[in-house]
Write a protein that holds these residues in place. Structure first.
Motif, PDB file in Angstrom:
ATOM      1  N   ALA A 101       0.825  -1.220   0.000  1.00  0.00           N
ATOM      2  CA  ALA A 101       0.000   0.000   0.000  1.00  0.00           C
ATOM      3  C   ALA A 101       0.853   1.261   0.000  1.00  0.00           C
ATOM      4  N   ASP A 136       4.080   4.574  14.728  1.00  0.00           N
ATOM      5  CA  ASP A 136       3.259   4.371  13.541  1.00  0.00           C
ATOM      6  C   ASP A 136       2.060   3.542  13.988  1.00  0.00           C
ATOM      7  N   VAL A 137       1.207   3.171  13.062  1.00  0.00           N
ATOM      8  CA  VAL A 137      -0.041   2.525  13.475  1.00  0.00           C
ATOM      9  C   VAL A 137       0.202   1.102  13.985  1.00  0.00           C
ATOM     10  N   VAL A 138       1.063   0.354  13.289  1.00  0.00           N
ATOM     11  CA  VAL A 138       1.256  -1.036  13.713  1.00  0.00           C
ATOM     12  C   VAL A 138       1.934  -1.101  15.088  1.00  0.00           C
ATOM     13  N   TYR A 167      -5.316  -7.574   7.087  1.00  0.00           N
ATOM     14  CA  TYR A 167      -3.956  -7.033   6.924  1.00  0.00           C
ATOM     15  C   TYR A 167      -2.999  -7.834   7.820  1.00  0.00           C
ATOM     16  N   ASN A 197      -9.128  -3.679   5.697  1.00  0.00           N
ATOM     17  CA  ASN A 197      -8.129  -4.043   4.695  1.00  0.00           C
ATOM     18  C   ASN A 197      -7.993  -5.561   4.749  1.00  0.00           C
ATOM     19  N   ASP A 236      -8.185   0.157  14.198  1.00  0.00           N
ATOM     20  CA  ASP A 236      -7.169   0.691  13.281  1.00  0.00           C
ATOM     21  C   ASP A 236      -7.902   1.490  12.204  1.00  0.00           C
ATOM     22  N   ILE A 290      -6.485   3.727   9.945  1.00  0.00           N
ATOM     23  CA  ILE A 290      -5.481   4.359   9.083  1.00  0.00           C
ATOM     24  C   ILE A 290      -6.034   4.691   7.693  1.00  0.00           C
ATOM     25  N   HIS A 291      -7.031   3.933   7.234  1.00  0.00           N
ATOM     26  CA  HIS A 291      -7.580   4.213   5.898  1.00  0.00           C
ATOM     27  C   HIS A 291      -8.751   5.191   5.940  1.00  0.00           C
ATOM     28  N   LYS A 327      -1.549   6.381   5.232  1.00  0.00           N
ATOM     29  CA  LYS A 327      -2.067   5.686   4.044  1.00  0.00           C
ATOM     30  C   LYS A 327      -2.732   6.652   3.071  1.00  0.00           C
TER      31      LYS A 327
HETATM   32  C1  LIG Z   1      -4.924  -1.454   8.086  1.00  0.00           C
HETATM   33  C2  LIG Z   1      -3.512  -0.983   8.139  1.00  0.00           C
HETATM   34  N1  LIG Z   1      -2.941  -0.695   9.313  1.00  0.00           N
HETATM   35  C3  LIG Z   1      -1.672  -0.264   9.408  1.00  0.00           C
HETATM   36  C4  LIG Z   1      -0.893  -0.114   8.272  1.00  0.00           C
HETATM   37  C5  LIG Z   1       0.534   0.322   8.418  1.00  0.00           C
HETATM   38  O1  LIG Z   1       0.595   1.518   9.101  1.00  0.00           O
HETATM   39  P1  LIG Z   1       1.970   2.084   9.685  1.00  0.00           P
HETATM   40  O2  LIG Z   1       2.920   2.164   8.537  1.00  0.00           O
HETATM   41  O3  LIG Z   1       1.604   3.400  10.255  1.00  0.00           O
HETATM   42  O4  LIG Z   1       2.402   1.099  10.720  1.00  0.00           O
HETATM   43  C6  LIG Z   1      -1.439  -0.405   7.024  1.00  0.00           C
HETATM   44  C7  LIG Z   1      -0.598  -0.285   5.818  1.00  0.00           C
HETATM   45  O5  LIG Z   1      -0.968  -0.621   4.736  1.00  0.00           O
HETATM   46  C8  LIG Z   1      -2.774  -0.839   6.941  1.00  0.00           C
HETATM   47  O6  LIG Z   1      -3.359  -1.114   5.781  1.00  0.00           O
END
Ligand SMILES: Cc1ncc(COP(=O)(O)O)c(C=O)c1O
Length: 370
Positions: free
Chosen positions: A32, A89-91, A115, A161, A189, A191-192, A218
């Motif tokens: 992505a 970051d999100v993860v 995901y 996702n 989550d 992020i999208h 994203k």
């Molecule tokens: C649902 C989802 N969460 C988290 C991420 C990654 O986020 P980050 O790079 O902030 O960890 C993605 C990346 O494609 C994603 O699709």
């Protein structure tokens, strides 16, 4: 120039995963990353910082304020910037929250196909799968799992996702009622969400005792500029490791804040082009691979395509090895999804047409059901 009209020879000069993971003759529509240039508002702020050597640590709550302002404007959701904690970051934010609110061995619910890092962050927790049904949340299955498996957390992906599903307010209210009844912490989550636009409902608009993990990464293609936010009750955020906020980069904070504040018109244009790309992808499939049925998803720039009518053994691998086009393999998202591919449509019509041509060439070379 349209946002997604970056020529292929220019894209091939990039050295991020999308452009370097596979052989140079492979057309990449997997990870992505978007095939676009930076939103001007983001570029401007980064250039201003570079010009004055402003390359230190973040201090001000700029990102928290930008997100709160964006959420009020886009979703009518009022959140206090003080309710958000900066994370790498999100993860990693999701992982840190999960570690904070669960114990090793606890059950954690996820909704496959999902995901892949959703499984990764569960590491020594026990995963309970409640599969999506017809691309929507299975609320009956969820209740059954909460009742019988007694999970302590639920990792919700909103929008979802890979399916691109935008959960409705009614669905989320039902999730919130179940989470309360069974005492489960929902970690959503989102992020999208910015790209999904007004149809998205922030989970904390229907629930209180839960966490949103989000970022502009994203929607504005800012993965290189790391930062994210964990939003939710102070009692949960207080359990995060004390060092957790030090992971975000100051350039991430600058870029994400600029995106949410000054990048709104850019995002609206990107969303419109992506809607056009989905229609174009559907049309190309209809012309070259009419065996496949593809219904454009509502949120995200990802297409989740069932390739089983082609009669291939492992479509994602065969598209790569024979057709020289790379998508995410369905099996990355769920074992049962090996016949699916996830296609990244944040690109030009030219690349979409070429990708479908390569899929069709694969199908005719291997002579499956095509
Ligand atoms: C649902 C989802 N969460 C988290 C991420 C990654 O986020 P980050 O790079 O902030 O960890 C993605 C990346 O494609 C994603 O699709």
């Amino acid at each position: 120039m349209a946002i997604f009209d970056v020529p292929l020879d220019e894209l091939r000069r990039r050295s991020s995963i999308k452009w370097r993971r596979f052989e140079p003759d492979v057309l990449p529509l997997f990870v992505a990353e978007m095939d676009c240039m930076l939103a001007p508002a983001v570029r401007e702020k980064l250039e201003q910082a570079l010009a004055i050597g402003d390359t230190g640590y973040p201090e001000l709550p700029t990102y928290q304020e930008a997100l709160a302002d964006y959420a009020a404007w886009q979703w009518g959701w009022n959140t206090d910037p003080a309710d958000a904690t900066l994370v790498t970051d999100v993860v990693t934010g999701m992982r840190d929250v999960l570690v904070a609110v669960t114990e090793p061995g606890d059950a954690v619910v996820i909704n496959p196909p999902i995901y892949p890092p959703f499984r990764g962050v569960c590491h020594d927790r026990r995963i309970v799968e409640v599969a999506m049904v017809d691309d929507r949340l299975d609320l009956e299955g969820l209740e059954e799992a909460l009742r019988t498996e007694q999970p302590t957390a639920y990792l919700l992906c909103s929008p979802h996702n890979p399916t691109g599903t935008i959960h409705t307010r009614e669905e989320l209210e039902r999730v919130a009622a179940l989470a309360e009844k069974y005492n489960v912490t929902v970690i959503s989550d989102e992020i999208h969400a910015p790209l999904a636009g007004a149809r998205h409902v922030p989970y904390l608009d229907v629930a209180e005792d839960a966490v949103i993990v989000t970022s502009a990464s994203k929607s504005f293609n800012l993965a290189a500029l790391k930062s994210g936010l964990v939003i939710g009750p102070a009692a949960i955020r207080a359990k995060l490791r004390p060092m957790v906020s030090d992971g975000a980069s100051y350039f991430g904070v600058i870029a994400h804040s600029a995106a949410l504040t000054g990048g709104r018109e850019w995002l609206a244009e990107a969303a419109e082009e992506i809607a056009g790309n989905k229609a174009y992808f559907a049309q190309q499939l209809g012309e070259r691979l009419p065996q496949l049925s593809y219904a454009p998803s509502e949120g995200t720039y990802l297409a989740w395509v069932d390739c089983s009518p082609l009669g291939l053994e492992n479509p994602g691998r065969e598209f790569h090895q024979v057709g020289r086009v790379r998508f995410n393999l369905g099996s990355e998202f769920a074992q049962e999804s090996a016949q699916f591919v996830r296609v990244n449509l944040a690109t030009s019509h030219e690349i979409i047409a070429e990708a479908v041509a390569r899929m069709a060439a694969t199908a005719s070379t291997l002579g499956g059901g095509a």
